[in-house]
Write a protein that holds these residues in place. Sequence first.
Motif, PDB file in Angstrom:
ATOM      1  N   ALA A 169      41.745  88.244  56.476  1.00  0.00           N
ATOM      2  CA  ALA A 169      42.264  87.302  57.477  1.00  0.00           C
ATOM      3  C   ALA A 169      41.629  87.505  58.840  1.00  0.00           C
ATOM      4  CB  ALA A 169      43.781  87.465  57.591  1.00  0.00           C
ATOM      5  N   GLY A 189      49.126  88.071  50.968  1.00  0.00           N
ATOM      6  CA  GLY A 189      48.403  86.809  51.095  1.00  0.00           C
ATOM      7  C   GLY A 189      49.236  85.763  51.801  1.00  0.00           C
ATOM      8  N   THR A 194      46.024  84.059  53.511  1.00  0.00           N
ATOM      9  CA  THR A 194      44.903  84.252  52.604  1.00  0.00           C
ATOM     10  C   THR A 194      45.318  83.905  51.182  1.00  0.00           C
ATOM     11  OG1 THR A 194      45.475  86.601  52.375  1.00  0.00           O
ATOM     12  CG2 THR A 194      43.819  86.021  54.029  1.00  0.00           C
ATOM     13  N   ARG A 224      39.624  84.151  51.047  1.00  0.00           N
ATOM     14  CA  ARG A 224      40.030  83.091  51.968  1.00  0.00           C
ATOM     15  C   ARG A 224      40.176  81.744  51.272  1.00  0.00           C
ATOM     16  NH1 ARG A 224      35.433  84.975  55.583  1.00  0.00           N
ATOM     17  NH2 ARG A 224      36.222  86.967  56.341  1.00  0.00           N
ATOM     18  N   LEU A 501      43.062  79.458  58.177  1.00  0.00           N
ATOM     19  CA  LEU A 501      42.637  80.585  59.005  1.00  0.00           C
ATOM     20  C   LEU A 501      41.888  80.145  60.261  1.00  0.00           C
ATOM     21  CD1 LEU A 501      41.563  83.293  56.391  1.00  0.00           C
ATOM     22  CD2 LEU A 501      43.415  83.467  58.051  1.00  0.00           C
TER      23      LEU A 501
END
Length: 518
Positions: A169, A189, A194, A224, A501
């Motif tokens: 991340a 996650g 993520t 990702r 992200l």
Amino acid sequence: MSIDPTRATAAQMADALASGETTSVALTRAALERIAATDGDAEGGIHAFLHVDAEGALAQAEASDARRAAGAPLSPLDGVPVAVKDVLATTGLPTTCGSKMLEGWVPPYDATVVARLKAAGLPILGKTNMDEFAMGSSTEHSAYGPTRNPWDTTRIPGGSGGGSAAAVAAFQAPLALGTDTGGSIRQPGAVTGTVGVKPTYGAVSRYGLVAMANSLDQVGPVTRTVMDSALLQELIGGHDPLDSTSVVEPLPSLVEAAQQGATGDLTGLKVGVITELGGDGYQAGVRARFTEALDKLVAAGAEVVEVSCPSFVHALAAYYLVMPCEASSNLARFDAMRYGIRVMPESNDSPSAEAVMRATRDAGFGDEVKRRIILGTYALSSGYYDAYYGTAQKVRTLIQRDFDAAFESVDVLVSPTAPTTAFKLGEKLDDPLAMYLNDLATIPANLAGVPGMSLPAGLAEEDGLPVGFQILAPQLADDRLYRVGAALEAALEKEWGGPLLDQAPEVATLTSTEGALR
């Protein structure tokens, strides 16, 4: 157009390497510089890594570039850097499991998944932080200090694999390996935005994984994007004769499933929403993002129905008996005689073996590990085995039957990955029961051995932090995770204008990088 050497996906990096647009040395050096700038132990640092092998990673990158120049790459991901959770054995690099008990231990062999990374040509950046012996949901139980969430460094990155999730991340590594015993890939996650995948039990080798609970532990990818996870799982997966629990049957192509899903067509797919993994106890923002994600699946052509799995309400209790029992048995090997450190008791010139063992375990194990050892040892003791461990195994069978019944009527099951977004560091550290509740939705998959994926579903209104969406599939049907996950990811990213992200705040650059390249 050149790629960003730290923010590009692993698939984009692989394409750029194949076309000669970049080199593995450039990608690896950029990752190492990012780690050095953002990963120190100081306040504001992410502390995703316990050990960074800059020299080794660059040497591996140089070898990768030489292979590319000769037209002989070892795999599509040859040259793409990767981070490895510190619970996996690595030749020449420390493997501490986040514990003082194994401080400084360097294994004489590689875990099978690590060997497969090396055989595929991926430079290994280093070992990531974790809750001690994978016991925790926040990475606050590491003997070497907590990892911080890149979205808000006052908050946890999940656990036990918070280091791997935070590294991905924070754009320190495009790929990472984690392990999932009760949600330790998927829950981190969820709270870091993520993608985390727990493969079918046995689909990825556990050889060289320092076991906490043998019947529950599973190695998997942290990435990702859904496609990056597909690429990484295909690389590390497959039968391993060194692992007696390794499945022989090959999985369907995960990359093809992700490519199919990315087209956005889920026509004919039936999705089951698990009644028992929703409702009270879930943060409002988590419920809202989950509902919106369901709408995206419907828009892609899927049929969404509600499915009841009544035994799931007992999953948390069953897990916290099965897991401590297996952990107690596994950690008995750390007896100051065979493995780990040895501490001599004070004021005793001729201590007994029992006294040395007691002093070593007192100094080497943290509070959470001791708590679970005591719980497991008690549950396995004479007179209590059937009442506790035996009963928990019966509940486990009921949970497996609930999954079997559900998958007779639907193709995949879905739920929020975690009840809340990332909580503050220290907020639940003194309340083990509150901490355990973070695994409420992820635990059933481990008890049944089915595969699960968490992918970003958006940000909660209350705090602007990531929310995770969990997909579960039948054993050996991991490809369904990737088809559904890629379709949902494509629909959400179209709405967001790119990966989630991209909305994360920039991680602070540390004024001092001393200790970052450990």
